[in-house]
Design a protein around this motif. Structure first.
Motif, PDB file in Angstrom:
ATOM      1  N   ALA A  81      21.580  64.786 -56.769  1.00 36.85           N
ATOM      2  CA  ALA A  81      20.343  64.246 -57.335  1.00 36.85           C
ATOM      3  C   ALA A  81      19.116  64.632 -56.514  1.00 36.85           C
ATOM      4  O   ALA A  81      17.992  64.578 -57.018  1.00 36.85           O
ATOM      5  CB  ALA A  81      20.445  62.728 -57.439  1.00 36.85           C
ATOM      6  N   LEU A  82      19.311  65.028 -55.267  1.00 36.41           N
ATOM      7  CA  LEU A  82      18.190  65.340 -54.395  1.00 36.41           C
ATOM      8  C   LEU A  82      17.629  66.735 -54.619  1.00 36.41           C
ATOM      9  O   LEU A  82      16.532  67.045 -54.163  1.00 36.41           O
ATOM     10  CB  LEU A  82      18.614  65.197 -52.929  1.00 36.41           C
ATOM     11  CG  LEU A  82      19.218  63.861 -52.514  1.00 36.41           C
ATOM     12  CD1 LEU A  82      19.541  63.872 -51.030  1.00 36.41           C
ATOM     13  CD2 LEU A  82      18.288  62.718 -52.843  1.00 36.41           C
ATOM     14  N   HIS A 101       9.775  62.702 -51.144  1.00 39.95           N
ATOM     15  CA  HIS A 101       9.301  62.677 -52.535  1.00 39.95           C
ATOM     16  C   HIS A 101      10.343  62.055 -53.456  1.00 39.95           C
ATOM     17  O   HIS A 101      10.025  61.204 -54.296  1.00 39.95           O
ATOM     18  CB  HIS A 101       8.971  64.096 -52.992  1.00 39.95           C
ATOM     19  CG  HIS A 101       8.581  64.182 -54.435  1.00 39.95           C
ATOM     20  ND1 HIS A 101       7.360  63.763 -54.911  1.00 39.95           N
ATOM     21  CD2 HIS A 101       9.274  64.624 -55.525  1.00 39.95           C
ATOM     22  CE1 HIS A 101       7.310  63.931 -56.216  1.00 39.95           C
ATOM     23  NE2 HIS A 101       8.457  64.449 -56.610  1.00 39.95           N
ATOM     24  N   TRP A 102      11.603  62.478 -53.303  1.00 40.77           N
ATOM     25  CA  TRP A 102      12.670  61.917 -54.144  1.00 40.77           C
ATOM     26  C   TRP A 102      12.799  60.420 -53.913  1.00 40.77           C
ATOM     27  O   TRP A 102      12.915  59.634 -54.856  1.00 40.77           O
ATOM     28  CB  TRP A 102      13.998  62.601 -53.813  1.00 40.77           C
ATOM     29  CG  TRP A 102      15.160  61.972 -54.524  1.00 40.77           C
ATOM     30  CD1 TRP A 102      15.635  62.268 -55.771  1.00 40.77           C
ATOM     31  CD2 TRP A 102      15.991  60.902 -54.023  1.00 40.77           C
ATOM     32  NE1 TRP A 102      16.705  61.467 -56.083  1.00 40.77           N
ATOM     33  CE2 TRP A 102      16.944  60.614 -55.031  1.00 40.77           C
ATOM     34  CE3 TRP A 102      16.029  60.176 -52.844  1.00 40.77           C
ATOM     35  CZ2 TRP A 102      17.919  59.621 -54.872  1.00 40.77           C
ATOM     36  CZ3 TRP A 102      16.986  59.188 -52.675  1.00 40.77           C
ATOM     37  CH2 TRP A 102      17.924  58.922 -53.698  1.00 40.77           C
ATOM     38  N   ALA A 103      12.777  60.009 -52.646  1.00 40.57           N
ATOM     39  CA  ALA A 103      12.988  58.608 -52.320  1.00 40.57           C
ATOM     40  C   ALA A 103      11.863  57.734 -52.863  1.00 40.57           C
ATOM     41  O   ALA A 103      12.105  56.642 -53.409  1.00 40.57           O
ATOM     42  CB  ALA A 103      13.105  58.445 -50.804  1.00 40.57           C
ATOM     43  N   ARG A 104      10.623  58.193 -52.737  1.00 40.21           N
ATOM     44  CA  ARG A 104       9.496  57.396 -53.200  1.00 40.21           C
ATOM     45  C   ARG A 104       9.440  57.359 -54.730  1.00 40.21           C
ATOM     46  O   ARG A 104       9.096  56.332 -55.320  1.00 40.21           O
ATOM     47  CB  ARG A 104       8.193  57.924 -52.612  1.00 40.21           C
ATOM     48  CG  ARG A 104       8.115  57.718 -51.110  1.00 40.21           C
ATOM     49  CD  ARG A 104       6.768  58.082 -50.516  1.00 40.21           C
ATOM     50  NE  ARG A 104       6.774  57.769 -49.088  1.00 40.21           N
ATOM     51  CZ  ARG A 104       6.566  56.567 -48.597  1.00 40.21           C
ATOM     52  NH1 ARG A 104       6.353  55.541 -49.400  1.00 40.21           N
ATOM     53  NH2 ARG A 104       6.576  56.368 -47.291  1.00 40.21           N
ATOM     54  N   THR A 105       9.777  58.466 -55.360  1.00 43.70           N
ATOM     55  CA  THR A 105       9.802  58.493 -56.819  1.00 43.70           C
ATOM     56  C   THR A 105      10.846  57.530 -57.366  1.00 43.70           C
ATOM     57  O   THR A 105      10.638  56.875 -58.393  1.00 43.70           O
ATOM     58  CB  THR A 105      10.098  59.918 -57.328  1.00 43.70           C
ATOM     59  OG1 THR A 105       9.076  60.799 -56.855  1.00 43.70           O
ATOM     60  CG2 THR A 105      10.134  59.970 -58.845  1.00 43.70           C
ATOM     61  N   GLY A 106      11.971  57.426 -56.674  1.00 41.70           N
ATOM     62  CA  GLY A 106      13.056  56.555 -57.117  1.00 41.70           C
ATOM     63  C   GLY A 106      13.034  55.168 -56.524  1.00 41.70           C
ATOM     64  O   GLY A 106      13.991  54.400 -56.704  1.00 41.70           O
ATOM     65  N   GLY A 107      11.966  54.825 -55.809  1.00 40.98           N
ATOM     66  CA  GLY A 107      11.882  53.494 -55.219  1.00 40.98           C
ATOM     67  C   GLY A 107      12.798  53.266 -54.035  1.00 40.98           C
ATOM     68  O   GLY A 107      13.128  52.115 -53.718  1.00 40.98           O
ATOM     69  N   ARG A 108      13.235  54.342 -53.373  1.00 41.72           N
ATOM     70  CA  ARG A 108      14.127  54.224 -52.213  1.00 41.72           C
ATOM     71  C   ARG A 108      13.337  54.465 -50.928  1.00 41.72           C
ATOM     72  O   ARG A 108      13.581  55.422 -50.196  1.00 41.72           O
ATOM     73  CB  ARG A 108      15.280  55.210 -52.334  1.00 41.72           C
ATOM     74  CG  ARG A 108      16.252  54.937 -53.477  1.00 41.72           C
ATOM     75  CD  ARG A 108      17.007  53.624 -53.269  1.00 41.72           C
ATOM     76  NE  ARG A 108      17.644  53.552 -51.970  1.00 41.72           N
ATOM     77  CZ  ARG A 108      18.866  54.050 -51.714  1.00 41.72           C
ATOM     78  NH1 ARG A 108      19.563  54.629 -52.688  1.00 41.72           N
ATOM     79  NH2 ARG A 108      19.394  53.946 -50.502  1.00 41.72           N
ATOM     80  N   THR A 109      12.369  53.606 -50.661  1.00 40.92           N
ATOM     81  CA  THR A 109      11.564  53.790 -49.454  1.00 40.92           C
ATOM     82  C   THR A 109      12.404  53.691 -48.189  1.00 40.92           C
ATOM     83  O   THR A 109      12.044  54.254 -47.153  1.00 40.92           O
ATOM     84  CB  THR A 109      10.427  52.755 -49.402  1.00 40.92           C
ATOM     85  OG1 THR A 109      10.988  51.424 -49.498  1.00 40.92           O
ATOM     86  CG2 THR A 109       9.457  52.975 -50.556  1.00 40.92           C
TER      87      THR A 109
END
Length: 239
Positions: A12-13, A174-182
């Motif tokens: 997914a990353l 970018h992936w983490a922030r887009t998916g709410g995984r701060t």
């Protein structure tokens, strides 16, 4: 979360993070241990006899590089980016890293970018192993293999490694922030800061701008510009 045998969460990353596992379906591939081996003067530059030379020549043809050393730098940075991304992605997601022993990691030097890697066996290591797995296990012998074949400075190659790590952090952030995984983004940044403190990597990037302090030679390719983190404001020799 423990590592799963297929490292499925990495897919997914994005392409730089994904790592296929098991045996390559189209037949054997050389390992990175083979790629890091010293070049033999009488060995043919094929995918198994000398994977590193084969890869550099492929990159040179694909990009129209004016010198093999330019292609060698770009090939080096591409492989460094893949290795950092796989390990950092696992560390940030799972709190573990896979054992990326060069003898377990198979590489298709005739593949496209991002580099095609296969891990023959998934073995989990503690997150504290991240530096040993990537920098010690790969970047040190990778730099030696490249420098034994091409006139590239250690400073340039460690600059490539630092830039590749920073790029992996940006993609993961970018992936983490887009998916709410701060939480994932924070772990990735913290891990990268520790890695960049090692003497091999310390000083490779400007801490205030994130720009690298050495040039990867990309500007020398026909029709190219500058990398996003280039140390130059304009290509050398151009007005």
């Amino acid at each position: 979360m423990d590592l799963d045998p297929e490292l499925a969460a990495l897919r997914a990353l994005g392409g730089f993070f994904a790592l296929r596992t098991g045996a390559p379906p189209r037949g054997p591939l050389p390992t990175l241990a083979q790629a890091y081996a010293p070049a033999l003067s009488d060995a043919p530059a094929d995918a198994f006899a000398d994977p590193m030379t084969f890869r550099v020549r492929k990159v040179a043809r694909s990009l129209g590089a004016p010198e093999l050393r330019v292609a060698a730098s770009i090939a080096h940075q591409g492989l460094a980016a893949r290795l950092w991304s796989v390990a950092l992605g696992c560390a940030a997601l799972h709190g573990q890293v896979p054992d990326l022993d060069p003898g377990l990691l198979h590489w298709n030097p005739d593949g496209s970018a991002p580099d095609d890697l296969w891990l023959s066996e998934v073995r989990a290591l503690p997150v504290e192993s991240l530096d040993a797995v990537v920098r010690e296990g790969h970047l040190v012998p990778l730099a030696a293999a490249v420098r034994s074949r091409h006139r590239l400075s250690a400073r340039l190659l460690w600059g490539n490694a630092g830039s590749a790590l920073a790029g992996s952090v940006r993609m993961l952030d970018h992936w983490a922030r887009t998916g709410g995984r701060t939480d994932v983004a924070e772990r990735a940044r913290a891990l990268a800061a520790g890695l960049l403190a090692h003497p091999d990597l310390a000083g490779t990037l400007d801490p205030s701008t994130g720009r690298r302090r050495s040039c990867c030679l990309y500007y020398r390719l026909p029709g190219s510009g500058l990398c996003g983190d280039c140390c130059f404001d304009r290509p050398p020799g151009r007005v």
